[in-house]
Design a protein around this motif. Structure first.
Motif, PDB file in Angstrom:
ATOM      1  N   CYS A 164       0.580  -1.008   0.085  1.00  0.00           N
ATOM      2  CA  CYS A 164       0.078   0.121   0.226  1.00  0.00           C
ATOM      3  C   CYS A 164       0.844   1.007  -0.083  1.00  0.00           C
ATOM      4  O   CYS A 164       1.664   1.435   0.290  1.00  0.00           O
ATOM      5  CB  CYS A 164      -1.128   0.329   0.746  1.00  0.00           C
ATOM      6  SG  CYS A 164      -1.319  -1.860   1.516  1.00  0.00           S
ATOM      7  N   LEU A 221      -8.236   1.215   1.643  1.00  0.00           N
ATOM      8  CA  LEU A 221      -7.650  -0.239   1.588  1.00  0.00           C
ATOM      9  C   LEU A 221      -9.281  -0.938   1.694  1.00  0.00           C
ATOM     10  O   LEU A 221      -9.052  -1.680   0.771  1.00  0.00           O
ATOM     11  CB  LEU A 221      -7.242  -0.476   2.936  1.00  0.00           C
ATOM     12  CG  LEU A 221      -5.904   0.006   3.089  1.00  0.00           C
ATOM     13  CD1 LEU A 221      -5.252  -0.064   4.452  1.00  0.00           C
ATOM     14  CD2 LEU A 221      -4.722   0.004   2.313  1.00  0.00           C
ATOM     15  N   THR A 276      -3.259   3.515   9.410  1.00  0.00           N
ATOM     16  CA  THR A 276      -4.625   3.500   8.371  1.00  0.00           C
ATOM     17  C   THR A 276      -4.962   4.709   9.909  1.00  0.00           C
ATOM     18  O   THR A 276      -4.739   5.466  10.580  1.00  0.00           O
ATOM     19  CB  THR A 276      -5.464   2.080   9.139  1.00  0.00           C
ATOM     20  OG1 THR A 276      -6.037   1.828   9.614  1.00  0.00           O
ATOM     21  CG2 THR A 276      -4.364   1.514   7.520  1.00  0.00           C
ATOM     22  N   ALA A 314      -4.647   3.952   4.089  1.00  0.00           N
ATOM     23  CA  ALA A 314      -3.073   3.763   4.784  1.00  0.00           C
ATOM     24  C   ALA A 314      -2.781   5.169   4.985  1.00  0.00           C
ATOM     25  O   ALA A 314      -2.751   5.756   4.077  1.00  0.00           O
ATOM     26  CB  ALA A 314      -2.330   3.148   3.308  1.00  0.00           C
ATOM     27  N   CYS A 332       3.065  -3.122   4.244  1.00  0.00           N
ATOM     28  CA  CYS A 332       2.344  -3.955   3.915  1.00  0.00           C
ATOM     29  C   CYS A 332       0.775  -4.349   4.633  1.00  0.00           C
ATOM     30  O   CYS A 332       0.949  -4.370   5.888  1.00  0.00           O
ATOM     31  CB  CYS A 332       3.069  -5.187   3.843  1.00  0.00           C
ATOM     32  SG  CYS A 332       4.109  -5.653   2.595  1.00  0.00           S
ATOM     33  N   LEU A 333      -0.232  -4.313   3.493  1.00  0.00           N
ATOM     34  CA  LEU A 333      -1.626  -4.589   4.542  1.00  0.00           C
ATOM     35  C   LEU A 333      -1.526  -5.810   5.083  1.00  0.00           C
ATOM     36  O   LEU A 333      -1.229  -7.174   4.532  1.00  0.00           O
ATOM     37  CB  LEU A 333      -2.895  -4.796   3.003  1.00  0.00           C
ATOM     38  CG  LEU A 333      -3.753  -4.837   3.778  1.00  0.00           C
ATOM     39  CD1 LEU A 333      -4.214  -3.424   4.170  1.00  0.00           C
ATOM     40  CD2 LEU A 333      -5.039  -4.928   2.485  1.00  0.00           C
ATOM     41  N   LYS A 349      -4.577  -7.841   7.867  1.00  0.00           N
ATOM     42  CA  LYS A 349      -5.380  -8.329   7.942  1.00  0.00           C
ATOM     43  C   LYS A 349      -5.894  -9.271   9.359  1.00  0.00           C
ATOM     44  O   LYS A 349      -5.766 -10.231   9.068  1.00  0.00           O
ATOM     45  CB  LYS A 349      -6.597  -8.281   7.077  1.00  0.00           C
ATOM     46  CG  LYS A 349      -7.915  -7.646   6.503  1.00  0.00           C
ATOM     47  CD  LYS A 349      -8.580  -8.514   5.326  1.00  0.00           C
ATOM     48  CE  LYS A 349      -9.858  -6.334   4.813  1.00  0.00           C
ATOM     49  NZ  LYS A 349     -10.514  -7.406   3.914  1.00  0.00           N
ATOM     50  N   VAL A 371      -7.109  -4.336  10.151  1.00  0.00           N
ATOM     51  CA  VAL A 371      -6.773  -3.558   8.862  1.00  0.00           C
ATOM     52  C   VAL A 371      -6.101  -2.801   9.395  1.00  0.00           C
ATOM     53  O   VAL A 371      -6.238  -1.973  10.311  1.00  0.00           O
ATOM     54  CB  VAL A 371      -7.936  -3.139   7.604  1.00  0.00           C
ATOM     55  CG1 VAL A 371      -6.778  -2.113   6.698  1.00  0.00           C
ATOM     56  CG2 VAL A 371      -8.639  -4.522   7.340  1.00  0.00           C
ATOM     57  N   VAL A 409      -1.636  -1.266   8.377  1.00  0.00           N
ATOM     58  CA  VAL A 409      -0.752  -1.300   7.031  1.00  0.00           C
ATOM     59  C   VAL A 409       0.915  -1.770   8.051  1.00  0.00           C
ATOM     60  O   VAL A 409       1.619  -0.621   9.482  1.00  0.00           O
ATOM     61  CB  VAL A 409      -0.440  -0.332   6.464  1.00  0.00           C
ATOM     62  CG1 VAL A 409       0.946   0.009   5.553  1.00  0.00           C
ATOM     63  CG2 VAL A 409      -1.827   0.106   5.871  1.00  0.00           C
TER      64      VAL A 409
END
Length: 195
Positions: free
Chosen positions: A8, A14, A26, A35, A40-41, A43, A53, A55
Motif C-alpha cells: 500500500c 483499503l 491507517t 493507508a 504491507c496490508l 488483516k 486492517v 499497514v
C-alpha cells in the motif's frame, strides 16, 4: 500457502470502514479505511468482531526523504546557480542508497538572497544539514534548503586536509594553517551531534 502481501501507499483506500476496524498505519476518511504509510496490508480477524486492517512498514524498505525532513548530505559539485549533493541520512537514519539533491542559490540563506554566492557557501566534499522543500522534477533531484540558522555546513575540510572549525555563521578556519574559508555554517542542534 499464504497469498502475497499487498503493498500500500499513503492515502490509498483499503476498504470500507463498515467491513473492518482501522488498525495501526491507517486512518478513516469519508467512510473508508486508508493507508497512512507505505507498507504491507495486514488483516487480522478478531474473535467474532470485525477484522482489523493495518499497514505494516517493511523494515527493509527504503526510507525516503519527504518534504520538511532534515537530511544530511554531501556536496558533489557546485556552480554559480546551485550545489549538487548526495543525500546520505534522513534525520539520523542512514540510507541504503543515496539520493541526488540540489540546493539552489536562492535557498541557501533566508536573508540577502540576491547577494548569496554558492562557492562562498559550499565546497565539494562538505557535509551539509538541509531541509527537503520539494520532491524535485524529472531528474528526480530533491530540492533542498539551508535557509535556517540550524542548517548549512557541519563538516568541512581545509586544503591542508584538516577538519575546519566554525568561527562565525559565514566562515570556517583551518586549525593547522589558520586560513579562513567562507561557508554557510550551520548552528548545530544537540540532537544532530553524533557522540
Amino acid at each position: 500457502m499464504a497469498p502475497p502481501a499487498r503493498y500500500c501507499v499513503p492515502g490509498e483506500r483499503l476498504c470500507s470502514a463498515e467491513e473492518a476496524t482501522a488498525g495501526s498505519g491507517t486512518y478513516i476518511r469519508h467512510g473508508f479505511i486508508c493507508a497512512s504509510l507505505a507498507g504491507c496490508l495486514e488483516k487480522r480477524s478478531e474473535d467474532g468482531g470485525l477484522p482489523v486492517v493495518s499497514v505494516v512498514r517493511d523494515t527493509e524498505s527504503q526510507l525516503l526523504p519527504s518534504v520538511g525532513t532534515v537530511v544530511t548530505c554531501k556536496v558533489c559539485s557546485i556552480n554559480s546557480r546551485f550545489a549538487k549533493v548526495h543525500i546520505l541520512h534522513v534525520g539520523s537514519t542512514p540510507l541504503k542508497s543515496t539520493f541526488r539533491g540540489t540546493i539552489r542559490r536562492e535557498d541557501i540563506r533566508a536573508t540577502e538572497k540576491d547577494k548569496v554566492e554558492v562557492y562562498k557557501s559550499f565546497r565539494p566534499g562538505d557535509i551539509v544539514l538541509a531541509k527537503v522543500i520539494s520532491l524535485g522534477d524529472a531528474q528526480s533531484n530533491y530540492l533542498l534548503s539551508t535557509a535556517e540558522n540550524e542548517l548549512g555546513v557541519v563538516v568541512a575540510h581545509s586544503e591542508a586536509g584538516a577538519q575546519m572549525v566554525p568561527i562565525s555563521w559565514c566562515e570556517m578556519q583551518c586549525p593547522q594553517t589558520h586560513t579562513k574559508d567562507f561557508r554557510k555554517v550551520a548552528r548545530v542542534q544537540a540532537e544532530f551531534l553524533q557522540t
